[in-house]
Every structure is written in structure tokens, then in C-alpha cells.
Design a protein around this motif. Structure first.
Motif, mmCIF file in Angstrom:
data_model
loop_
_atom_site.group_PDB
_atom_site.id
_atom_site.type_symbol
_atom_site.label_atom_id
_atom_site.label_comp_id
_atom_site.label_asym_id
_atom_site.label_seq_id
_atom_site.Cartn_x
_atom_site.Cartn_y
_atom_site.Cartn_z
ATOM 1 N N UNK A 175 12.243 16.715 13.627
ATOM 2 C CA UNK A 175 11.834 15.308 13.642
ATOM 3 C C UNK A 175 10.311 15.260 13.728
ATOM 4 N N UNK A 176 9.769 14.075 13.509
ATOM 5 C CA UNK A 176 8.318 13.877 13.606
ATOM 6 C C UNK A 176 7.967 13.315 14.974
ATOM 7 N N UNK A 177 6.742 13.562 15.453
ATOM 8 C CA UNK A 177 6.291 12.798 16.619
ATOM 9 C C UNK A 177 6.385 11.310 16.279
ATOM 10 N N UNK A 178 6.841 10.502 17.218
ATOM 11 C CA UNK A 178 6.962 9.064 16.938
ATOM 12 C C UNK A 178 5.649 8.462 16.447
ATOM 13 N N UNK A 179 4.530 8.999 16.948
ATOM 14 C CA UNK A 179 3.223 8.428 16.585
ATOM 15 C C UNK A 179 2.924 8.546 15.102
ATOM 16 N N UNK A 180 3.658 9.382 14.380
ATOM 17 C CA UNK A 180 3.435 9.532 12.946
ATOM 18 C C UNK A 180 3.861 8.290 12.172
ATOM 19 N N UNK A 181 4.671 7.437 12.786
ATOM 20 C CA UNK A 181 5.184 6.262 12.069
ATOM 21 C C UNK A 181 4.075 5.380 11.526
ATOM 22 N N UNK A 182 2.944 5.321 12.233
ATOM 23 C CA UNK A 182 1.905 4.381 11.821
ATOM 24 C C UNK A 182 1.115 4.846 10.611
ATOM 25 N N UNK A 183 1.263 6.120 10.180
ATOM 26 C CA UNK A 183 0.495 6.568 9.016
ATOM 27 C C UNK A 183 1.366 6.762 7.778
ATOM 28 N N UNK A 184 2.674 6.510 7.878
ATOM 29 C CA UNK A 184 3.568 6.659 6.728
ATOM 30 C C UNK A 184 3.783 5.290 6.099
ATOM 31 N N UNK A 185 3.672 5.196 4.782
ATOM 32 C CA UNK A 185 3.881 3.893 4.143
ATOM 33 C C UNK A 185 4.137 3.991 2.655
ATOM 34 N N UNK A 186 5.238 3.406 2.202
ATOM 35 C CA UNK A 186 5.563 3.282 0.781
ATOM 36 C C UNK A 186 5.595 1.792 0.453
ATOM 37 N N UNK A 187 5.162 1.397 -0.745
ATOM 38 C CA UNK A 187 5.114 -0.043 -1.060
ATOM 39 C C UNK A 187 6.456 -0.739 -0.867
ATOM 40 N N UNK A 188 6.425 -1.859 -0.163
ATOM 41 C CA UNK A 188 7.617 -2.679 0.052
ATOM 42 C C UNK A 188 7.560 -3.878 -0.885
ATOM 43 N N UNK A 213 0.809 -1.211 0.000
ATOM 44 C CA UNK A 213 0.000 0.000 0.000
ATOM 45 C C UNK A 213 0.845 1.266 0.000
ATOM 46 N N UNK A 214 0.426 2.217 -0.805
ATOM 47 C CA UNK A 214 1.043 3.534 -0.863
ATOM 48 C C UNK A 214 0.136 4.462 -0.070
ATOM 49 N N UNK A 215 0.520 4.747 1.169
ATOM 50 C CA UNK A 215 -0.336 5.557 2.027
ATOM 51 C C UNK A 215 -0.338 7.019 1.567
ATOM 52 N N UNK A 216 -1.224 7.820 2.144
ATOM 53 C CA UNK A 216 -1.298 9.228 1.774
ATOM 54 C C UNK A 216 0.058 9.909 1.954
ATOM 55 N N UNK A 217 0.775 9.528 2.985
ATOM 56 C CA UNK A 217 2.137 10.029 3.189
ATOM 57 C C UNK A 217 3.079 8.842 3.093
ATOM 58 N N UNK A 218 3.983 8.874 2.135
ATOM 59 C CA UNK A 218 4.943 7.783 1.988
ATOM 60 C C UNK A 218 6.335 8.198 2.443
ATOM 61 N N UNK A 219 6.589 9.500 2.415
ATOM 62 C CA UNK A 219 7.888 10.031 2.800
ATOM 63 C C UNK A 219 7.668 11.230 3.709
ATOM 64 N N UNK A 220 8.333 11.239 4.835
ATOM 65 C CA UNK A 220 8.215 12.383 5.745
ATOM 66 C C UNK A 220 8.865 13.602 5.093
ATOM 67 N N UNK A 221 8.178 14.724 5.125
ATOM 68 C CA UNK A 221 8.735 15.980 4.638
ATOM 69 C C UNK A 221 8.542 17.022 5.724
ATOM 70 N N UNK A 222 9.193 18.179 5.563
ATOM 71 C CA UNK A 222 8.997 19.250 6.539
ATOM 72 C C UNK A 222 7.512 19.564 6.690
#
Length: 429
Positions: A77-90, A36-45
Motif C-alpha cells: 500500500x502507499x503512505x496515506x499522504x501520497x493521496x494528495x499528489x495523485x490525480x487523473x482528470x475527472x 489536471x493530469x498530475x505527474x502520478x495519476x495511477x499508483x504503481x509499485x
């Protein structure tokens, strides 16, 4: 005009079957690379800032590019909780045939609540970090509830790896699956009245907001923390549709279902028609709209629309980072959502330090937390562990990844790199 309740009865008769439960058990222990390619795949500013704003967090460590340069992190940096909504296809091997067969149309038309979970974090998220994931079911139990009769409680493990192959987080998601019609017919919560507020009531909530203090650059040292110490109050809400929209604007929205527009909504409706049910205008709309459409929420047994469990998970995390300060690192958070948070409800957060210890070079503080609404009902509770800097031993260390997780993550990441390289080298059609 379409009668939403009639439309509900027509389209939501799906039942939890023994066959589905048995098929779901066959998926336990099967790790699969997420495509799945989530709405956010790469953290940006911008993405980090918008996520923090969607949670109600104004910490400049998350919301500006410059502030973090003078912290131990060396940048935003991002709040750690942001990790669960970031996703790029593996990239990964296909799901085994037996698991693919078991997963097809599994629990179709059954409602899913995120009821909490446990997350362990190992690395911070910086602008430019791309997160990949693999996941698999860990457990499944069948239980009976007052809300919806027989229900399925399952835990899925979701491992996030960054572009350097480092394990960023391991998120164990607790979900409850229920029959929509059974929940509606039982109507356990139908007698709850919507909240209403006088100007004086709003002033009391505003007073909590006004007194909230972000620890920020004022370092909280391990040695200065005492067991029994109470955390200051925090407020979230009252919940509005605007607040739910703000959370989505920050990046939340699981892509396989998610929020689609126009042609994409049409394509999604053709792919998963059971997820779309007509609204009062006769327009097929997502079942997910119960988070902002109270008439639809009533049709499935709730008195009004309610929040996402993930929202309260991020609120707990905000509470922890406000208290811990910029030098702290949230190592673990375990939370449980036991009551609904309805539109109009306000959540008051409280917490306590229940332990402190040194472990593997980390100086750890254990806390308990809870949320209580304006009806004085406890809706959520949780536990957390935060690593703090030590006056004597220096900056906060990052935890080690457990050997079994590290081993599997390395294998999955290497396979991702191999398949990616094979695809790159393959002749163009």
C-alpha cells in the motif's frame, strides 16, 4: 549577467486588490471536477516506492511488492499522504459562468505559500488505484502579517475518489497569498544566518537517525497505549537541494505550474508568463525555484531557499506511521507550518499521546506533534488521530465517510461515468 533583484522588481509588482479578493469570494462553495493530469495519476509499485523514498521512508510495506502480502492489507500500500499528489482528470460539468469569469487571471503574480492543512483518510491506496478529484474553495480571510503586510488566507477542499468510486481522502489545504515585493521590502527574515555544522554536529544528528525505530510488524495495540506517552525522536535534514530533488523525484509537482522541460517549458511560459522570471543568466525560469535557488529566495525577502510545506506534511505522516506500525491507519492529520525551513536547517520531530477513545467501532489514539530546528525554533506543529487494532476486538476498522461528502462524491462520480460514456459513444471525427 542579469541582476536578479532588478529583474524581480521589474516583474513582481503585483498587488492584492479588493477586486481579486471579491472575485475569489465568488468561488466559495463551487465544486469543480479537476481536469489536471498530475505527474502520478495511477499508483504503481514503483511510484509508491519512489514516493516513500522521496520522503525518507524505508518501510517495506511501501517500498516492496512482497512484504505487504503477510499484513492485514494483503499487499503493498502507499503512505496515506501520497493521496494528495495523485490525480487523473475527472469528467464533470463546466464551471458555472460566473465562477469561470471570477477565476480568470485571479491573483496573477501573487505568491502562494502552503501553510498547512487537514486531511481525513478513509481508504488505503493500492497499486493500480487511480485517483480522481473534485475541489472547491471553502473559506477566505484577509489578514495582516509582519512578513508581507496584507495577505489572503484561504482553504480549498480537495476530495479524492478512486476508480471504484470510493472516497479515499478529503484534503483541506491552507494557503497564504502575499505580495512578493512587499515581503522583500519588509525583509522580516533577512537577518537569519545560514546554518553551518561541525563534524560533531553531524554526529549528533546521525545519532538521532541511528536510534529511529520503525514499529513495522510489531503490532501496536490500543490497550497498550497510555495518555502522556512520548513518541521517540525523529530527524529530517539538514535540508539540501538534493532532498528537494528527491521529493520531486517521488512525484511531487503541481502540474498547472510545475516543472517542465524544453518545449514544454516554452509552452508553459507562453501560457503563464507571470510565473517565469529571468535568472542571473537571463533565462526565464519558474518563480517556484525559490525552493532550490537561494539568490532568487533572497530577492523575495528570504535569506535562502526553503522547503515546501507539503514536504513537512509528509514528514509528519512518516513520523506517525513509524510509531503506529503496519496494522495502524492514520485517520486524520492536521498541521501548520509557522516558520520557514531553510536550506541547511534540520528538523527534530517530537510528539505525545494526548487521548484515546472508542468511536463508531474504531479504537482511536489522538496525538500532538511538532518540529523544532537547530536554532531551537518551533517551525511546525500538528495533531493526528490514528486507528489501532484492539487486543479484544481485532483488526483496525476503516472510518465511514461523512454523509454530506459521500452524497456529493457519489453525484460527482456518477457524472464522471456518464460523461466518460458519452465521449466513448460519440462518433469519431
Amino acid at each position: 549577467m542579469v541582476d536578479v533583484k532588478e529583474e524581480f522588481d521589474k516583474n513582481t509588482g503585483a498587488e492584492l486588490t479588493d477586486s481579486d479578493i471579491e472575485r475569489a469570494r465568488q468561488l466559495i462553495g463551487v465544486d469543480t471536477a479537476s481536469k489536471y493530469h498530475e505527474h502520478i495519476s495511477t499508483a504503481s509499485y514503483d511510484a509508491i516506492r519512489n514516493f516513500a523514498f522521496g520522503v525518507g521512508d524505508d518501510n517495506p510495506l511501501y517500498t516492496t511488492e512482497e512484504y505487504g502480502q503477510n499484513t492485514r492489507w494483503g499487499g503493498q500500500i502507499a503512505p496515506n499522504s501520497m493521496s494528495q499528489i495523485i490525480g487523473y482528470p475527472m469528467q464533470g460539468d463546466p464551471m458555472p459562468e460566473h465562477a469561470k469569469k471570477a477565476a480568470k487571471s485571479l491573483f496573477k503574480g501573487i505568491h502562494v505559500f502552503v501553510s498547512g492543512g487537514t486531511t481525513d483518510w478513509y481508504r488505503p491506496i493500492y497499486p493500480g488505484d487511480r485517483l480522481f478529484s473534485y475541489n472547491g474553495e471553502e473559506s477566505l480571510d484577509v489578514k495582516n502579517s509582519e512578513f508581507a503586510g496584507r495577505s489572503v488566507v484561504k482553504v480549498r477542499r480537495d476530495v479524492k475518489v478512486n476508480q471504484r468510486g470510493e472516497v479515499v481522502s478529503v484534503h483541506r489545504i491552507l494557503s497564504v497569498l502575499t505580495e512578493r515585493k512587499t515581503a522583500k521590502d519588509r525583509g522580516k527574515y533577512s537577518a537569519i544566518e545560514p546554518a553551518s555544522y561541525t563534524d560533531a554536529d553531524i554526529e549528533k544528528i546521525d545519532a538521532v537517525y541511528a536510534a529511529e525505530k520503525r514499529r513495522g510488524a510489531e503490532t501496536r495495540f490500543f490497550e497498550d497505549v497510555a495518555v502522556g506517552e512520548q513518541l521517540p525522536a525523529m530527524a529530517k535534514g539538514p535540508l539540501t537541494v538534493t532532498e528537494v530533488i528527491g521529493f520531486h523525484s517521488g512525484g511531487y509537482g503541481h502540474v498547472p505550474y510545475g516543472l517542465k522541460a524544453s518545449r514544454l517549458a516554452y509552452q508553459n511560459r507562453k501560457r503563464i508568463p507571470a510565473f517565469y522570471i529571468k535568472n542571473e543568466l537571463g533565462v526565464p525560469d519558474v518563480a517556484q525555484r525559490l525552493h532550490w535557488d537561494s539568490e532568487w529566495a533572497k530577492a523575495i525577502g528570504n535569506p535562502m531557499a526553503y522547503d515546501y510545506g507539503v514536504m513537512r506534511e509528509t514528514w509528519f505522516h512518516h513520523y506517525l506511521t513509524d510509531w503506529g506500525g503496519d496494522d495502524a491507519f492514520v485517520v486524520r492529520q492536521q498541521d501548520s507550518m509557522r516558520k520557514f525551513n531553510y536550506q541547511g536547517d534540520v528538523q527534530f520531530l517530537s510528539g505525545e499521546v494526548v487521548g484515546k477513545r472508542e468511536e463508531n467501532g474504531l479504537f482511536l489514539v489522538d496525538l500532538t506533534m511538532k518540529m523544532t530546528n537547530q536554532r531551537d525554533v518551533e517551525t511546525s506543529f500538528g495533531e493526528a488521530t490514528i486507528a489501532l487494532p484492539s487486543r479484544e476486538h481485532g483488526a483496525t476498522l476503516l472510518p465511514e465517510v461523512p454523509a454530506d461528502i459521500a452524497r456529493t462524491a457519489t453525484q460527482m462520480w456518477q457524472r464522471h461515468l456518464e460523461i466518460t460514456d458519452e465521449k466513448r459513444r460519440a462518433p469519431k471525427a
